[in-house]
Scaffold this motif. Sequence first.
Motif, PDB file in Angstrom:
ATOM      1  N   GLU A   1      -8.132   5.606  -1.936  1.00  0.00           N
ATOM      2  CA  GLU A   1      -7.805   4.632  -2.969  1.00  0.00           C
ATOM      3  C   GLU A   1      -8.841   4.773  -4.074  1.00  0.00           C
ATOM      4  O   GLU A   1     -10.036   4.731  -3.816  1.00  0.00           O
TER       5      GLU A   1
ATOM      6  N   SER B   1     -10.816   3.257  -7.139  1.00  0.00           N
ATOM      7  CA  SER B   1     -11.086   1.862  -7.423  1.00  0.00           C
ATOM      8  C   SER B   1     -12.066   1.677  -8.567  1.00  0.00           C
ATOM      9  O   SER B   1     -13.050   2.384  -8.698  1.00  0.00           O
TER      10      SER B   1
ATOM     11  N   SER C   1      -3.141   5.932  -5.448  1.00  0.00           N
ATOM     12  CA  SER C   1      -3.190   4.471  -5.377  1.00  0.00           C
ATOM     13  C   SER C   1      -4.481   4.045  -6.055  1.00  0.00           C
ATOM     14  O   SER C   1      -5.562   4.515  -5.715  1.00  0.00           O
TER      15      SER C   1
ATOM     16  N   LEU D   1      -6.986   0.987  -7.563  1.00  0.00           N
ATOM     17  CA  LEU D   1      -7.330  -0.427  -7.437  1.00  0.00           C
ATOM     18  C   LEU D   1      -8.213  -0.857  -8.584  1.00  0.00           C
ATOM     19  O   LEU D   1      -9.167  -0.177  -8.930  1.00  0.00           O
TER      20      LEU D   1
ATOM     21  N   SER E   1      -2.983  -1.502  -8.270  1.00  0.00           N
ATOM     22  CA  SER E   1      -3.193  -2.850  -7.741  1.00  0.00           C
ATOM     23  C   SER E   1      -4.365  -3.523  -8.439  1.00  0.00           C
ATOM     24  O   SER E   1      -5.397  -2.900  -8.665  1.00  0.00           O
ATOM     25  N   THR E   2      -4.202  -4.776  -8.750  1.00  0.00           N
ATOM     26  CA  THR E   2      -5.252  -5.516  -9.441  1.00  0.00           C
ATOM     27  C   THR E   2      -5.554  -6.815  -8.715  1.00  0.00           C
ATOM     28  O   THR E   2      -4.632  -7.517  -8.307  1.00  0.00           O
TER      29      THR E   2
ATOM     30  N   LEU F   1      -0.553  -4.929  -1.290  1.00  0.00           N
ATOM     31  CA  LEU F   1      -1.913  -4.491  -1.611  1.00  0.00           C
ATOM     32  C   LEU F   1      -2.463  -3.619  -0.495  1.00  0.00           C
ATOM     33  O   LEU F   1      -2.119  -3.799   0.663  1.00  0.00           O
TER      34      LEU F   1
ATOM     35  N   PHE G   1      -8.081  -4.780   0.131  1.00  0.00           N
ATOM     36  CA  PHE G   1      -7.843  -5.639  -1.025  1.00  0.00           C
ATOM     37  C   PHE G   1      -7.082  -6.893  -0.611  1.00  0.00           C
ATOM     38  O   PHE G   1      -7.312  -7.976  -1.124  1.00  0.00           O
TER      39      PHE G   1
END
Lengths: 482, 246
Positions: free
Chosen positions: A206, A208, A235, A237, A268-269, A461, A465
């Motif tokens: 992920e 991030s 993905s 983040l 994703s947030t 998520l 997360f």
Amino acid sequence: MSAEQDQILDQVTSNDYKYGFYTDIEVDALPKGLNEDIIRMISEKKSEPEFMLEFRLKAYRHWKTMKMPNWAHLKLPEINYQDIIYYAAPKQRATYNGLEEVDPELLATFEKLGIPLEEQKHLSGVAVDAVMDSVSVKTTFRETLAELGIIFCSFSEAVQEHPDLVKKYMGSVVPYTDNYFAALNSAVFSDGSFCYIPKGVRCPMELSTYFRINAFNTGQFERTLIIADDDSYVSYLEGCTAPQRDENRLHAAIVEIINHDNAEVKYSTVQNWYPGNKEGKGGIFNFVTKRGICKGDNSKISWTQVETGSAITWKYPSCILKGENTIGEFYSVAVTNNHQQADTGTKMIHIGKNSRSTIISKGISAGFGQNSYRGLVKVLKNADNARNFTQCDSLLLGDQCGAHTFPYLEIDNESAIIEHEATTSKIGEDQIFYCNQRGINTENAIGLIINGYAKEVLNKLPMEFAVEAQKLLQISLEGSVG
Amino acid sequence: MLEIKNLHVAIDGKEILKGIDLSVKPGEVHAIMGPNGSGKSTLAAILAGRNTFEVTKGSVKYLNENLLDLAPEDRARKGIFLGFQYPVEIPGVSMVNFMKTAINEQRKFNNLEPLSASDFLKLMREKKEIVEITSSLTNRSVNEGFSGGEKKKNEIFQMAILEPRLAILDETDSGLDIDALRIVANGVNKLKNKDNATIIITHYQRLLEHIIPDFVHVLYKGKIVRSSSKELALELEEKGYEWLKD
């Protein structure tokens, strides 16, 4: 700025010195205000190529012709754009060879912000690119990623090292003419993240980015660009926290995603900026333009957001479904407590045949919070067999808050199938009492009920997360019932 | 275990319970019967700690503590269980998550370590057999989309897991078909022991064929007008409540 913060910034920056971003910086910040000279200075500070300066100036000139939008269901305060510092970079001094040499106080700050840069992150397989006051300060896992040909770096660095990619894609999804805040960002953005996933590569971790706002009176204008080449997957983040602070601060970010054939991007947030105090004083103004384009056939973009912070949230992560068989998804939980206001939703633009989109929006309002869902589903003439499913739920805690829904449908193709469901509910005293009777106190009961309500979104998520987001939901609603 | 003395309860100034006296000892099963609106459910709610009612007079002692001073969750943690007449749905919250939270709150209160996931699942499996419910039920959200019978079985299932000292079953038999009634009654009987007590609130004598009470009380217009052995229930079934009016 306190001496302590100064020190932290020094250390942070020095830690990053080895990447050679800002070798020639002497001042901490440019003067307040916005004009062409400031923009030239920003560009110069960052040693940008000519095309960047031109882009910024064009954006600025366009911005000057625009007015702040007022169509959202928000009470917007006056913002004095001349009273904002548009660029602040920490000073740099010594260099460190590793984290163990870094001031433990700094590490503790990161810890508090939920940025575990050290071993635990290493073990959990997340690469972190932290943006602290406009300058990227730490990037990990870059070598692993580089072996796969993945580029994951600060935006400034990308401008230096991958100007062709930046030039080709920057502004291609969110042009600077798009809206007032996009124009502003395009003129003054300081830094952000850049990500390129090459053909056929599935990013093994992920990615991030953690943002935070720290320096006094400094607006933050990040810019993120993600390019997923054919058959790739990533993905991504994004998590935000900000320390408590008493004056309003402006934040206007841009995120652009470009998907080629068969590519998939999951973005994703978790947004947890300072929401202001109980009386509605202070807090971050968050005006964000996020948009992705499924350019290639069979590509997919999935937005998931958990919005609990900010005094004002204005944000519509959207998908342009250009290719055939493309998929756009938007999963959102937005919490407004006390005097927070949120106007958030999405736009799904169906251009390609058999394009499909799903929208799940869960609003939670408490205190005097005002929460609006605003969504557009647009099906163009050639988008045969386009499908959309929208579910838009509102949950109210208390009787002073508000929930509003503004769905827009523009359908130009008869074969489209569009479904829209909406519900509004209250957390019932019966539900809370039922939990109480099983030994669960009211606070935990609300947490349980809220997380149940938001489950469809939280499930989207990534695992680590999701846990964070669950806690966040409960914390942000503490004391709102009972 | 439970001592209710001269309990008066009002809602919005209207008196609903007008001087209740009731004493429950460990190992006992009490049935409280009475027509609609007599105050049966109010009594159950007040014991569980529902705050929509106001106690205007009287006292309730539970395990030598003043029950009315305790928050509802503390009453639950100290072993009071209410089987709801209308169990609410909690969408999105799985039964597993809900019960795990509940039992671990109770354990924390009693200074016990939380149950591990595997121990908890083992406990779930054991207790499921008592009320003959299937995994598909416990994998769903709390009461969501459950039939009336399933909701009631689910109440007894929760009771089985939490092992209360004092269970108050508020019209658990209403809306049950014969088979579900038998299952629910069997569940209650299996959970009965010499240390715990049960208060069964019901309209009908039907449930009392399966769960034999030690005492039957008739609540009428906010007062217990008659207390007797289990035969009273049969008499009521035959003659109706009108018979007790005088």
